[in-house]
Design a protein around this motif. Sequence first.
Motif, PDB file in Angstrom:
ATOM      1  N   GLU A 592      -8.403   4.165   6.687  1.00  0.00           N
ATOM      2  CA  GLU A 592      -7.615   4.268   5.461  1.00  0.00           C
ATOM      3  C   GLU A 592      -6.272   4.940   5.690  1.00  0.00           C
ATOM      4  O   GLU A 592      -5.314   4.695   4.964  1.00  0.00           O
ATOM      5  N   ARG A 596      -2.712   3.373   4.324  1.00  0.00           N
ATOM      6  CA  ARG A 596      -1.713   4.151   3.598  1.00  0.00           C
ATOM      7  C   ARG A 596      -0.362   4.130   4.315  1.00  0.00           C
ATOM      8  O   ARG A 596       0.690   3.976   3.688  1.00  0.00           O
ATOM      9  N   ARG A 600       3.169   2.348   2.894  1.00  0.00           N
ATOM     10  CA  ARG A 600       4.442   3.078   2.813  1.00  0.00           C
ATOM     11  C   ARG A 600       5.527   2.338   3.594  1.00  0.00           C
ATOM     12  O   ARG A 600       6.659   2.204   3.133  1.00  0.00           O
TER      13      ARG A 600
END
Length: 726
Positions: A592, A596, A600
């Motif tokens: 994860e 993330r 971004r």
Amino acid sequence: MVDSKTRGYNPLMPSYAHTPNAQGQWHDLVAHLRATAATARAFAERFGAGELAYYAGLCHDLGKFHPQFQQYLQACAMGQRARRQPHAVFGAQYVASHCHLLAFVIEGHHGGMRDKIDLKTRLQPDPALEEIRRRAQAELPELTQQPSLPTHLPPNDPLAWEMLTRMLFSCLVDADFLDTEWHFDPNRAAQRGQTPNLATLWIQFEANHNALLQNAPDTLVNRARRAIYEACLDAAQQPPGLFRLTAPTGGGKTRAALGFALRHALTHDLERVIVALPYTSIIDQTARVYREILGEDAVLEHHSALCWDDADEDALNRQKLLSENWDAPIIVTTFVQLFESLFSNKPSACRKVHRLARSVIVLDEAQTLPVELLAPTTHALQQLVDYFGATVVVCTATQPALEKVSFRQPPREIVLQPEQWFNALRRVEYVIESEPLSRESLAERVAAEPQIMVVLNARRDAVEVVQALCEAYPALEGVYHLSTLLCPAHRWQALTEIRERLANGLPCRLIATQVVEAGVDLDFPIVMRAMGPLDRIVQAAGRCNREGRRERGRVVIFELQDGRAPSGVYRTGIDEARIILKEPDADLHHPETYVRYFNRLFHGVSLDKNEIQAKRTGFQFERVAYAYRLITQDTRPIVVLRYDEPAIQRLLGEARGRLQHGHLPSVRWYQQIQQYSVSLYQHELTVLEQQGLLQAEPELGLTLYTGEYDPLLGVLAQTDPVDLVV
């Protein structure tokens, strides 16, 4: 109308496609058109466009019925200098009125497909066209039977038809080249297709893998590898489509992915496995491993030391026949070869593209795909799945969320709940240096450790650290350098020595660039990684305590004083990595974290920076080819003569001997010579050229580098501060 009394033209004589071969036989034009058409149809039937491809084959050389082209061939056959006679435009003009799609394909089959607006200016009917039409239809009555369009493509989606045009172009070019090869070099042509089938390869692979499992100790790492492999075999039974293989570094995903691909291809009657990787250095290792398992003839390694100029329409340029067409069961290639060919407009590059249809395409280390090209890249992959019967497998330990770009839906997970294996295989601890390191202090750290690997962001940084290390510690044992400044044969020799030293507990200090970060099986107790994109840091960590023989390995993340890094998305990735690494709950062992990170990263940059999708919608083939570049700086391969001069001179002598007897070098010959190639940037080549260190071999499509070759650093070329190893 053409003046049939043109000097040297006899309308009662047969028309020819090519000059006589070594046996003195002319290449009959009608036979060439029909043979090319039949082969193109066989290629395109695999995706429902056989009749279109057949018609393209019939029409592609209609311009050779022109009396002036026949005169040109006669003059060439007699050794006379003659002005080139363009011919492709006449076939394009012939089809433009009733099948405009094929006009792009036919007009560009020698010089490359043009943009729509440029093609339009070329399609103004020539006065000679009517006479060409009359004679062609007399010789080829089937020309009057217009082809039907495929029905499986959405009629209002221009991108679907643009991709079909690319596929038809590839089918035509390959069929044309193959029939021309049969004329000029039947011995070479006869060697094609003599490779084992996928069923045979699966038997060999399964036997090899079972033997490997029987001899493997019962460790946590090996249990994870076995479970990942079994998940791949289970998933191979699912219908073709889009898959994702998420596994931790060292989890055996390279071998497991090949097992999935072979089994899936056999289950669903697919034709080949294409494994694409980001770096040429990974190809060296992966292709060798696959050959050890499957045999020399099963694997085609393609990152090409060849440079052909096909910008002009030279119908007699036999060197183009050497361009690769991926007619093999297992292809190992680079992202550059795969995707720049798919988006190219040039015949030599596009020749192999139709082989993507009904293939299993494995993208290893997919996180390295350039972010600014992700939208057109993922969209094209989705098209290959939807319209051309391909299966695509996205493999990496750090999966980017590609379904948020152009995939219609998330890829199917091959390994369910992959986070369990990331937790189980926590083999390293991460340490972040608080202060930047100079080259001298980094060299001191390296000298203090008996076994250590350092990974830097640029070739020049790596060279400077090696020089600082050797200058400060001239008697230091076991110093190695790996980057693309070394030719593949040299890199393989260095990797072999490094593995032996690591296995025997001998000193081994490796300074490298990103070439070691993916697909290279090394196992160091300590890895130091210059601050880089988060996925690259974790890939470097995959070379630390890889086999889990130690309780924990140590990965040190540091800033290099005045360190270089590529601009653009790579540098953006470094900035995003710094942010995430400062978060108190950052866990580089959990998938994860990378979702993330990539979310971004994708949010902060354009995923179609060069507006390629808009250009594709407008059928701007030339502009798309120019805009879609994985390596933004121009590079060109050179063959380094001084690495192993006796071996290279032997290969050159063999090729020159074949050329003297009218034969082209074999495919195997080019596979051997590219083991001695290094790719350099254009400004580096310019300097070497000014120094008189480059020697052109135009008949072989090669450039030789005759200068010094350092046994540690390779080619000592001045590199840009922002160069990136690819």
